[in-house]
Design an enzyme around this catalytic site. Structure first.
Site, mmCIF file in Angstrom:
data_model
loop_
_atom_site.group_PDB
_atom_site.id
_atom_site.type_symbol
_atom_site.label_atom_id
_atom_site.label_comp_id
_atom_site.label_asym_id
_atom_site.label_seq_id
_atom_site.Cartn_x
_atom_site.Cartn_y
_atom_site.Cartn_z
ATOM 1 N N GLY A 6 -22.295 78.981 -49.734
ATOM 2 C CA GLY A 6 -23.389 79.846 -49.327
ATOM 3 C C GLY A 6 -23.472 81.152 -51.029
ATOM 4 O O GLY A 6 -22.893 81.489 -52.314
ATOM 5 N N ARG A 32 -9.991 71.654 -39.362
ATOM 6 C CA ARG A 32 -9.876 70.100 -40.519
ATOM 7 C C ARG A 32 -8.837 70.070 -41.114
ATOM 8 O O ARG A 32 -8.566 69.417 -41.896
ATOM 9 C CB ARG A 32 -11.096 70.366 -41.228
ATOM 10 N N GLY A 58 -9.542 81.862 -36.378
ATOM 11 C CA GLY A 58 -9.370 80.746 -36.094
ATOM 12 C C GLY A 58 -8.806 79.545 -36.013
ATOM 13 O O GLY A 58 -7.005 79.923 -36.276
ATOM 14 N N ARG A 111 54.711 64.486 -44.223
ATOM 15 C CA ARG A 111 54.006 63.270 -44.913
ATOM 16 C C ARG A 111 54.775 62.616 -43.353
ATOM 17 O O ARG A 111 56.056 62.722 -43.184
ATOM 18 C CB ARG A 111 54.199 63.230 -45.830
ATOM 19 N N ASP A 159 -7.256 83.361 -44.377
ATOM 20 C CA ASP A 159 -7.416 82.700 -44.812
ATOM 21 C C ASP A 159 -7.362 81.954 -46.843
ATOM 22 O O ASP A 159 -7.680 81.011 -47.292
ATOM 23 C CB ASP A 159 -7.523 81.060 -44.870
ATOM 24 N N ALA A 171 51.401 67.107 -51.787
ATOM 25 C CA ALA A 171 49.973 66.624 -51.947
ATOM 26 C C ALA A 171 50.691 65.200 -50.432
ATOM 27 O O ALA A 171 51.138 64.976 -50.350
ATOM 28 C CB ALA A 171 49.898 65.895 -53.266
ATOM 29 N N TYR A 211 37.962 73.762 -36.728
ATOM 30 C CA TYR A 211 36.828 73.961 -35.853
ATOM 31 C C TYR A 211 38.466 72.367 -34.254
ATOM 32 O O TYR A 211 38.488 71.529 -35.261
ATOM 33 C CB TYR A 211 35.620 72.990 -35.713
#
Length: 485
Positions: A143, A18, A14, A444, A106, A427, A391
């Site tokens: 039914g 709906r 089906g 740095r 279903d 750092a 990357y």
């Protein structure tokens, strides 16, 4: 009970208009799986001779969903009702099959135990057909089952055809049946499409069986939720809620604490060890496995994750396809994905992302860091703001950091690059070359202090602001003078 003389027929042709969707009805999801997959999985333990799915709308996609589960498919084109679907399925039914269990694709809440009980009752009664029925509070639209004095089924009456005396009946037809095939085929062959849709219905076959004096029985489902179908989005939500409740109950029965269970979403293949605590608004998805004694804090989402024992996931963390070893801690707001692995007692803190990386035993990366395609040795500390620049625009490159390394805050490690055991990185460094073991790597720019520059800059800005204000004042005076004239 041996069911090798049974065949299972799943009606999956089906469209589901709906639902107002471009997706075939049985491919919609609830409880972490497609509807039809739930149905197939409920049927598999029966070990029937064959499971056959009747497909139609989006047949290729539905076939792709059920074929890996060992289901044979047969095409119904055009779709001319449930009786016609059974006739289409006939060519795929093994000759040795004596009985058929037929159910819609279903009805995902159906349980194996219920289907087995239906098959057993059908065989023992010798009936031509046995209907799985249910008693529900609001049977409108369904039914109804009318029973004879001896308890057998006298008729199935559709909701629109009920008399006033029949309307209070609460026993409904679930559209799940057992048939004795030798008595079903002649009835189907005699059916005529005498309805507005020009279709053949199995309920008409039930009527024909009764007219022939055949025995038709009904077995009442112990749990009426099992017969719920999915015709609307609201139905999908209701079914999903039942699945989620069942799974949470099973997890709690196994010794897991779930706070505010109604807010927690757990997929069917998830496992959780005893004495684990799950806080509100958590999602455990896919094939996630959580060990014993873990804590999963509020708002976290785990998908296909493996957590060993005594892992702490702090609030609002995301773990996808990753492995957290015993005693690890992550979060809050951590993100582990694509094969990240934390060895014992490693810690990843707030706003740290780890992708395709292995953090060795006791590694700490506590703040504002990205670690991608990296291998980090035991006892290493990764300072706040560190990133692995993995990357280059074409390839993802590896970063290797040894044991007991100290990476200073705001460092960039430009891959491919290696930092040896025991090394320090100052750092603010941008590391592009190997740092040998026990060395200090510093990269740095030179600092330059220009005395008095800031004060001069402030004076310049103040003068500019004064000049701008003077111009605005002049324009305002001109506008006032113009209005007076």
């Amino acid at each position: 009970m041996a069911t090798s003389d049974f065949v299972v027929i799943i009606l999956a042709a089906g469209k589901g208009t709906r639902l107002k969707s471009s997706l075939a009805k049985v491919l919609h999801r609830a409880g972490g799986r497609s509807l039809v997959e739930h149905v197939v999985r409920a049927c598999q333990p029966l070990k029937a001779r064959e499971i056959v799915a009747v497909v139609g709308h989006q047949a290729e996609d539905v076939t792709a969903a059920v074929a890996p589960l060992g289901v044979k498919t047969v095409l119904q084109n055009p779709q001319r009702g449930t009786g016609h679907a059974m006739l289409v399925a006939r060519r795929a039914i093994p000759a040795r099959a004596t009985f058929a269990i037929l159910l819609p694709g279903d009805a995902p809440l159906i349980r194996t135990e219920t289907l087995a009980a239906l098959a057993r009752a059908h065989r023992e009664s010798g009936a031509a057909a046995t209907i799985l029925s249910a008693e529900i509070e609001n049977p409108a639209g369904y039914g109804r089952i009318l029973r004879s004095d001896d308890g057998s089924v006298a008729a199935i009456v559709e909701d629109s055809a009920l008399t006033d005396d029949q309307r209070p009946i609460r026993e409904i037809n679930s559209s799940i049946y057992c048939f004795s095939l030798d008595r079903l085929w002649p009835c189907l062959a005699s059916l005529k499409p005498q309805n507005i849709h020009k279709e053949l219905y199995l309920t008409d076959a039930i009527a024909v069986l009764r007219q022939k004096g055949e025995n038709v029985q009904a077995v009442l489902a112990a749990d009426p939720d099992e017969v719920l179908g999915c015709n609307t989005r609201a139905d999908l939500a209701a079914v999903d809620a039942v699945f989620r409740r069942r799974k949470r109950d099973a997890i709690m029965d196994a010794g897991v604490t779930i706070e505010l269970p109604e807010t927690v979403l757990i997929d069917p293949e998830v496992t959780v060890g005893a004495d684990t605590r799950i806080e509100p608004c958590v999602q455990l998805l896919g094939k996630t496995h959580i060990g014993a004694g873990c804590t999963i804090r509020t708002g976290s989402v785990l998908s296909d994750a493996v957590l060993e024992d005594n892992v702490l996931v702090k609030p609002y963390s995301i773990v996808s396809a990753s492995h957290l070893s015993r005693g690890t801690q992550i979060g809050p707001f951590a993100h582990l994905r694509d094969g990240a692995r934390l060895e014992e007692n490693a810690r990843v803190g707030n706003f740290v992302e780890v992708k395709k990386s292995v953090l060795g035993e006791g590694v700490k990366s506590m703040h504002l860091t990205y670690l991608g395609d990296a291998r980090i040795g035991a006892g290493t500390n990764i300072g706040a703001g560190t990133i692995t620049c993995n990357y280059d625009g074409v390839h993802k490159n590896p970063t290797t950091i040894g044991k007991r390394v100290f990476i200073g805050s705001n460092s960039a490690l430009v891959a491919p690059v290696r930092v040896g055991d025991g090394a320090y990185v100052g750092a603010g460094s941008t590391i592009t070359k190997t740092v040998p073991a026990d060395a200090l790597g510093v990269a740095r720019g030179h600092q330059v202090n220009k005395l008095g520059w800031a004060a001069a800059r402030r004076r310049e800005l103040a003068a500019g602001a004064a000049k701008t204000a003077k111009k605005r004042s002049r324009r305002k005076s001109k506008r006032k003078s113009f209005r007076k004239k």
